[in-house]
Design a protein around this motif. Sequence first.
Motif, PDB file in Angstrom:
ATOM      1  N   HIS A  24     -23.932  -1.596  13.759  1.00 18.52           N
ATOM      2  CA  HIS A  24     -22.559  -2.087  13.906  1.00 18.52           C
ATOM      3  C   HIS A  24     -21.622  -0.979  13.434  1.00 18.52           C
ATOM      4  O   HIS A  24     -21.758  -0.468  12.323  1.00 18.52           O
ATOM      5  CB  HIS A  24     -22.347  -3.342  13.066  1.00 18.52           C
ATOM      6  CG  HIS A  24     -20.962  -3.868  13.116  1.00 18.52           C
ATOM      7  ND1 HIS A  24     -20.572  -4.830  14.007  1.00 18.52           N
ATOM      8  CD2 HIS A  24     -19.858  -3.556  12.395  1.00 18.52           C
ATOM      9  CE1 HIS A  24     -19.286  -5.096  13.829  1.00 18.52           C
ATOM     10  NE2 HIS A  24     -18.836  -4.330  12.854  1.00 18.52           N
ATOM     11  N   VAL A  25     -20.639  -0.621  14.267  1.00 17.87           N
ATOM     12  CA  VAL A  25     -19.662   0.406  13.904  1.00 17.87           C
ATOM     13  C   VAL A  25     -18.284  -0.239  13.885  1.00 17.87           C
ATOM     14  O   VAL A  25     -17.896  -0.911  14.836  1.00 17.87           O
ATOM     15  CB  VAL A  25     -19.678   1.588  14.908  1.00 17.87           C
ATOM     16  CG1 VAL A  25     -18.635   2.629  14.537  1.00 17.87           C
ATOM     17  CG2 VAL A  25     -21.071   2.214  14.961  1.00 17.87           C
ATOM     18  N   THR A  26     -17.578  -0.038  12.793  1.00 15.90           N
ATOM     19  CA  THR A  26     -16.240  -0.602  12.627  1.00 15.90           C
ATOM     20  C   THR A  26     -15.252   0.518  12.356  1.00 15.90           C
ATOM     21  O   THR A  26     -15.521   1.403  11.539  1.00 15.90           O
ATOM     22  CB  THR A  26     -16.205  -1.581  11.435  1.00 15.90           C
ATOM     23  OG1 THR A  26     -17.026  -2.700  11.736  1.00 15.90           O
ATOM     24  CG2 THR A  26     -14.798  -2.062  11.138  1.00 15.90           C
ATOM     25  N   LEU A  27     -14.106   0.465  13.017  1.00 21.41           N
ATOM     26  CA  LEU A  27     -13.011   1.394  12.736  1.00 21.41           C
ATOM     27  C   LEU A  27     -12.065   0.721  11.758  1.00 21.41           C
ATOM     28  O   LEU A  27     -11.609  -0.403  11.983  1.00 21.41           O
ATOM     29  CB  LEU A  27     -12.258   1.756  14.020  1.00 21.41           C
ATOM     30  CG  LEU A  27     -11.046   2.678  13.845  1.00 21.41           C
ATOM     31  CD1 LEU A  27     -11.460   4.024  13.252  1.00 21.41           C
ATOM     32  CD2 LEU A  27     -10.350   2.876  15.186  1.00 21.41           C
ATOM     33  N   SER A  28     -11.787   1.407  10.669  1.00 26.41           N
ATOM     34  CA  SER A  28     -10.883   0.888   9.654  1.00 26.41           C
ATOM     35  C   SER A  28      -9.853   1.967   9.320  1.00 26.41           C
ATOM     36  O   SER A  28      -9.700   2.934  10.066  1.00 26.41           O
ATOM     37  CB  SER A  28     -11.682   0.445   8.418  1.00 26.41           C
ATOM     38  OG  SER A  28     -10.853  -0.290   7.532  1.00 26.41           O
ATOM     39  N   VAL A  29      -9.183   1.804   8.211  1.00 26.56           N
ATOM     40  CA  VAL A  29      -8.054   2.658   7.862  1.00 26.56           C
ATOM     41  C   VAL A  29      -8.265   3.286   6.485  1.00 26.56           C
ATOM     42  O   VAL A  29      -8.554   2.577   5.516  1.00 26.56           O
ATOM     43  CB  VAL A  29      -6.753   1.820   7.849  1.00 26.56           C
ATOM     44  CG1 VAL A  29      -5.556   2.673   7.494  1.00 26.56           C
ATOM     45  CG2 VAL A  29      -6.552   1.132   9.178  1.00 26.56           C
ATOM     46  N   VAL A  30      -8.094   4.606   6.409  1.00 21.76           N
ATOM     47  CA  VAL A  30      -8.159   5.290   5.122  1.00 21.76           C
ATOM     48  C   VAL A  30      -7.128   4.669   4.186  1.00 21.76           C
ATOM     49  O   VAL A  30      -5.985   4.440   4.568  1.00 21.76           O
ATOM     50  CB  VAL A  30      -7.894   6.807   5.282  1.00 21.76           C
ATOM     51  CG1 VAL A  30      -7.494   7.444   3.965  1.00 21.76           C
ATOM     52  CG2 VAL A  30      -9.115   7.509   5.846  1.00 21.76           C
ATOM     53  N   GLY A  31      -7.556   4.378   2.984  1.00 23.55           N
ATOM     54  CA  GLY A  31      -6.656   3.857   1.969  1.00 23.55           C
ATOM     55  C   GLY A  31      -6.451   2.363   1.987  1.00 23.55           C
ATOM     56  O   GLY A  31      -5.713   1.837   1.165  1.00 23.55           O
ATOM     57  N   ALA A  32      -7.105   1.661   2.912  1.00 21.21           N
ATOM     58  CA  ALA A  32      -6.911   0.207   2.976  1.00 21.21           C
ATOM     59  C   ALA A  32      -7.232  -0.440   1.630  1.00 21.21           C
ATOM     60  O   ALA A  32      -6.518  -1.344   1.188  1.00 21.21           O
ATOM     61  CB  ALA A  32      -7.774  -0.404   4.069  1.00 21.21           C
ATOM     62  N   GLU A 157       1.162   9.122  -3.675  1.00 24.18           N
ATOM     63  CA  GLU A 157       1.021  10.483  -3.148  1.00 24.18           C
ATOM     64  C   GLU A 157      -0.127  10.633  -2.148  1.00 24.18           C
ATOM     65  O   GLU A 157       0.003  11.310  -1.142  1.00 24.18           O
ATOM     66  CB  GLU A 157       0.824  11.470  -4.301  1.00 24.18           C
ATOM     67  CG  GLU A 157       0.753  12.919  -3.880  1.00 24.18           C
ATOM     68  CD  GLU A 157       2.077  13.487  -3.382  1.00 24.18           C
ATOM     69  OE1 GLU A 157       2.054  14.562  -2.775  1.00 24.18           O
ATOM     70  OE2 GLU A 157       3.128  12.848  -3.580  1.00 24.18           O
ATOM     71  N   HIS A 158      -1.275   9.997  -2.397  1.00 21.39           N
ATOM     72  CA  HIS A 158      -2.448  10.174  -1.533  1.00 21.39           C
ATOM     73  C   HIS A 158      -2.842   8.912  -0.762  1.00 21.39           C
ATOM     74  O   HIS A 158      -3.975   8.797  -0.296  1.00 21.39           O
ATOM     75  CB  HIS A 158      -3.638  10.687  -2.356  1.00 21.39           C
ATOM     76  CG  HIS A 158      -3.440  12.085  -2.833  1.00 21.39           C
ATOM     77  ND1 HIS A 158      -3.617  13.176  -2.023  1.00 21.39           N
ATOM     78  CD2 HIS A 158      -3.038  12.559  -4.037  1.00 21.39           C
ATOM     79  CE1 HIS A 158      -3.351  14.277  -2.700  1.00 21.39           C
ATOM     80  NE2 HIS A 158      -2.990  13.931  -3.922  1.00 21.39           N
ATOM     81  N   SER A 159      -1.919   7.983  -0.588  1.00 25.24           N
ATOM     82  CA  SER A 159      -2.223   6.749   0.145  1.00 25.24           C
ATOM     83  C   SER A 159      -2.649   7.006   1.584  1.00 25.24           C
ATOM     84  O   SER A 159      -3.401   6.225   2.158  1.00 25.24           O
ATOM     85  CB  SER A 159      -1.000   5.824   0.164  1.00 25.24           C
ATOM     86  OG  SER A 159      -0.680   5.372  -1.123  1.00 25.24           O
ATOM     87  N   LEU A 160      -2.169   8.099   2.192  1.00 26.45           N
ATOM     88  CA  LEU A 160      -2.424   8.364   3.616  1.00 26.45           C
ATOM     89  C   LEU A 160      -3.345   9.564   3.833  1.00 26.45           C
ATOM     90  O   LEU A 160      -3.351  10.161   4.912  1.00 26.45           O
ATOM     91  CB  LEU A 160      -1.090   8.585   4.340  1.00 26.45           C
ATOM     92  CG  LEU A 160      -0.089   7.437   4.236  1.00 26.45           C
ATOM     93  CD1 LEU A 160       1.226   7.810   4.904  1.00 26.45           C
ATOM     94  CD2 LEU A 160      -0.656   6.161   4.826  1.00 26.45           C
ATOM     95  N   THR A 161      -4.134   9.898   2.813  1.00 26.70           N
ATOM     96  CA  THR A 161      -5.081  11.008   2.937  1.00 26.70           C
ATOM     97  C   THR A 161      -6.486  10.517   2.581  1.00 26.70           C
ATOM     98  O   THR A 161      -6.642   9.620   1.761  1.00 26.70           O
ATOM     99  CB  THR A 161      -4.706  12.186   2.014  1.00 26.70           C
ATOM    100  OG1 THR A 161      -4.707  11.743   0.655  1.00 26.70           O
ATOM    101  CG2 THR A 161      -3.344  12.759   2.369  1.00 26.70           C
ATOM    102  N   PRO A 162      -7.500  11.132   3.185  1.00 24.74           N
ATOM    103  CA  PRO A 162      -8.875  10.737   2.867  1.00 24.74           C
ATOM    104  C   PRO A 162      -9.339  11.393   1.570  1.00 24.74           C
ATOM    105  O   PRO A 162      -8.671  12.289   1.031  1.00 24.74           O
ATOM    106  CB  PRO A 162      -9.666  11.269   4.063  1.00 24.74           C
ATOM    107  CG  PRO A 162      -8.901  12.491   4.462  1.00 24.74           C
ATOM    108  CD  PRO A 162      -7.453  12.150   4.231  1.00 24.74           C
ATOM    109  N   GLY A 163     -10.505  10.974   1.118  1.00 27.65           N
ATOM    110  CA  GLY A 163     -11.099  11.581  -0.065  1.00 27.65           C
ATOM    111  C   GLY A 163     -11.679  12.957   0.237  1.00 27.65           C
ATOM    112  O   GLY A 163     -11.681  13.421   1.382  1.00 27.65           O
TER     113      GLY A 163
END
Length: 183
Positions: A24-32, A157-163
């Motif tokens: 199963h592959v799910t698309l989600s959102v960084v920072g959710a 500051e990093h809500s919209l960036t990945p780890g």
Amino acid sequence: MLRFFETSSRNLLAAETAARVGHHVTLSVVGADRRPESGYSRAKVAQEDAVKAGPVPYTILRATQFFEFISRIADSSTEGDTVRLAPVLFQPEAADDVAAALADIAVSAPANGIVELGGPETFRFDELVGRVLSAKNDPRHVTADVHARYYGTELEEHSLTPGSNARIAPTRFEDWLSQSVAG
């Protein structure tokens, strides 16, 4: 919205189990998971939790925002002729890169975890939106506002960036912009 994501995920997982789906592959959102006050983020986390608790091996791809949505973001943050956006970091990517990552993940072994994907460059959110609007001859003025909300949520500051362990998409902003404005 929360109930929709939970219910649809459970129904899909039940159908996948019956069909003996192996990934199963799910698309989600960084920072959710870092924006619990947002209804959309709560819904995405609920969807992820349903997938994690389900019987089907899975991979969750958390992607940063797509370049293609920047104009819509501006629209949602506009008051009169002013677009108010937080001066936070932003690491968007091309939708084509997200599709390619999803295809790669779908044919790979399940991670039974989360994979993050971000663009190859980091920008200040308000500045990048201003560049896109300028390139499209949009007369709106972008103003930095630390309290501006992004779909109802105040950003950090990093809500919209990945780890730091994120996959990095290949398409650079200027390349996407030149194709987007030309096409």
